[in-house]
Design a protein around this motif. Sequence first.
Motif, PDB file in Angstrom:
ATOM      1  N   ARG A 182       0.844  -1.194   0.000  1.00 25.76           N
ATOM      2  CA  ARG A 182       0.000   0.000   0.000  1.00 25.76           C
ATOM      3  C   ARG A 182       0.878   1.243   0.000  1.00 25.76           C
ATOM      4  O   ARG A 182       2.083   1.167   0.236  1.00 25.76           O
ATOM      5  CB  ARG A 182      -0.926   0.010   1.220  1.00 25.76           C
ATOM      6  CG  ARG A 182      -0.186   0.201   2.537  1.00 25.76           C
ATOM      7  CD  ARG A 182      -1.107   0.175   3.730  1.00 25.76           C
ATOM      8  NE  ARG A 182      -0.355   0.429   4.966  1.00 25.76           N
ATOM      9  CZ  ARG A 182      -0.871   0.387   6.159  1.00 25.76           C
ATOM     10  NH1 ARG A 182      -2.152   0.076   6.319  1.00 25.76           N
ATOM     11  NH2 ARG A 182      -0.129   0.637   7.231  1.00 25.76           N
ATOM     12  N   GLN A 183       0.221   2.384  -0.267  1.00 30.19           N
ATOM     13  CA  GLN A 183       0.901   3.670  -0.185  1.00 30.19           C
ATOM     14  C   GLN A 183       0.210   4.494   0.893  1.00 30.19           C
ATOM     15  O   GLN A 183      -0.995   4.722   0.815  1.00 30.19           O
ATOM     16  CB  GLN A 183       0.868   4.421  -1.513  1.00 30.19           C
ATOM     17  CG  GLN A 183       1.840   3.892  -2.508  1.00 30.19           C
ATOM     18  CD  GLN A 183       2.053   4.803  -3.696  1.00 30.19           C
ATOM     19  OE1 GLN A 183       3.114   4.786  -4.230  1.00 30.19           O
ATOM     20  NE2 GLN A 183       1.097   5.561  -4.142  1.00 30.19           N
ATOM     21  N   PRO A 185      -5.297  -6.794   6.956  1.00 34.12           N
ATOM     22  CA  PRO A 185      -4.083  -5.999   6.763  1.00 34.12           C
ATOM     23  C   PRO A 185      -3.810  -5.028   7.914  1.00 34.12           C
ATOM     24  O   PRO A 185      -2.655  -4.723   8.211  1.00 34.12           O
ATOM     25  CB  PRO A 185      -4.345  -5.247   5.459  1.00 34.12           C
ATOM     26  CG  PRO A 185      -5.311  -6.104   4.726  1.00 34.12           C
ATOM     27  CD  PRO A 185      -6.170  -6.743   5.784  1.00 34.12           C
ATOM     28  N   SER A 186      -4.853  -4.547   8.579  1.00 33.46           N
ATOM     29  CA  SER A 186      -4.635  -3.606   9.678  1.00 33.46           C
ATOM     30  C   SER A 186      -3.948  -4.277  10.870  1.00 33.46           C
ATOM     31  O   SER A 186      -3.305  -3.619  11.676  1.00 33.46           O
ATOM     32  CB  SER A 186      -5.955  -2.976  10.121  1.00 33.46           C
ATOM     33  OG  SER A 186      -6.852  -3.984  10.558  1.00 33.46           O
ATOM     34  N   GLU A 187      -4.069  -5.598  10.989  1.00 39.18           N
ATOM     35  CA  GLU A 187      -3.418  -6.332  12.073  1.00 39.18           C
ATOM     36  C   GLU A 187      -1.960  -6.639  11.769  1.00 39.18           C
ATOM     37  O   GLU A 187      -1.206  -7.025  12.657  1.00 39.18           O
ATOM     38  CB  GLU A 187      -4.155  -7.651  12.339  1.00 39.18           C
ATOM     39  CG  GLU A 187      -5.583  -7.482  12.805  1.00 39.18           C
ATOM     40  CD  GLU A 187      -6.344  -8.803  12.823  1.00 39.18           C
ATOM     41  OE1 GLU A 187      -5.807  -9.831  12.320  1.00 39.18           O
ATOM     42  OE2 GLU A 187      -7.477  -8.818  13.324  1.00 39.18           O
ATOM     43  N   ALA A 188      -1.576  -6.485  10.532  1.00 35.97           N
ATOM     44  CA  ALA A 188      -0.212  -6.845  10.105  1.00 35.97           C
ATOM     45  C   ALA A 188       0.794  -5.772  10.511  1.00 35.97           C
ATOM     46  O   ALA A 188       0.445  -4.617  10.745  1.00 35.97           O
ATOM     47  CB  ALA A 188      -0.173  -7.036   8.593  1.00 35.97           C
ATOM     48  N   ASP A 226      -9.490  -2.082  -1.483  1.00 33.56           N
ATOM     49  CA  ASP A 226      -9.364  -1.045  -0.446  1.00 33.56           C
ATOM     50  C   ASP A 226      -7.969  -0.426  -0.412  1.00 33.56           C
ATOM     51  O   ASP A 226      -7.359  -0.284   0.649  1.00 33.56           O
ATOM     52  CB  ASP A 226      -9.726  -1.604   0.933  1.00 33.56           C
ATOM     53  CG  ASP A 226     -11.166  -2.094   1.007  1.00 33.56           C
ATOM     54  OD1 ASP A 226     -12.026  -1.499   0.322  1.00 33.56           O
ATOM     55  OD2 ASP A 226     -11.417  -3.070   1.730  1.00 33.56           O
ATOM     56  N   ASN A 227      -7.445  -0.065  -1.573  1.00 31.18           N
ATOM     57  CA  ASN A 227      -6.120   0.559  -1.711  1.00 31.18           C
ATOM     58  C   ASN A 227      -4.973  -0.301  -1.196  1.00 31.18           C
ATOM     59  O   ASN A 227      -3.922   0.209  -0.793  1.00 31.18           O
ATOM     60  CB  ASN A 227      -6.088   1.937  -1.051  1.00 31.18           C
ATOM     61  CG  ASN A 227      -6.919   2.937  -1.816  1.00 31.18           C
ATOM     62  OD1 ASN A 227      -6.958   2.918  -3.049  1.00 31.18           O
ATOM     63  ND2 ASN A 227      -7.607   3.802  -1.103  1.00 31.18           N
TER      64      ASN A 227
END
Length: 185
Positions: free
Chosen positions: A85-86, A102-105, A126-127
């Motif tokens: 992601r950016q 991905p937020s947990e990574a 989601d980007n």
Amino acid sequence: MKKAIDRRGFWGTLHKLTRSQGFTLLEIVIVIVITGILFTIAATSWNVFLNIYRLNTAQEQVFLAMRTAQTSAKQQHLAWQADFRQVNQVVQWAIHPDGSTPSEAQWHSLDPNVRLDPETTLQKTDNVWRIEFSPLGRVNGQLGRITLSGKQGGRTKRCVIVSTLLGTLRKGADQTTPKDGKYCY
């Protein structure tokens, strides 16, 4: 016998020596201009070198992230994915089991002078661009590539390509002619 003494004496000889030593204004200007030209050439070459170095380093990090996700999937017999992601114009990557979000990574940043190029073709949700590997290390879903380029512009690109459903990963570099509309292959 006496030595012949210059009529001008000591000060005349000194004046003669100091007049013949040193540089004229024209000579100094020429040296400054030549130095400036050489510095400009060196600075441009240095910037190109730095850009290529940054892209090569980022490409290696992306390749290792994908390879680590693939290896983790095989070792743990679970589906794993590599996400990209950016955030605030900085490319980040993370690897994690497929069941987690991905937020947990734990996210890692690439060099801030590197950006995701529009030639990137991995699946995007989601980007977040992702590649998922099955418990056998094979690709679950779409094949694709992550393409990186420098923020300062230029045509230099580096990419990591997932080229087969078996999970074959390879690195690519910018080419002069496009293949399937892409310059990095």
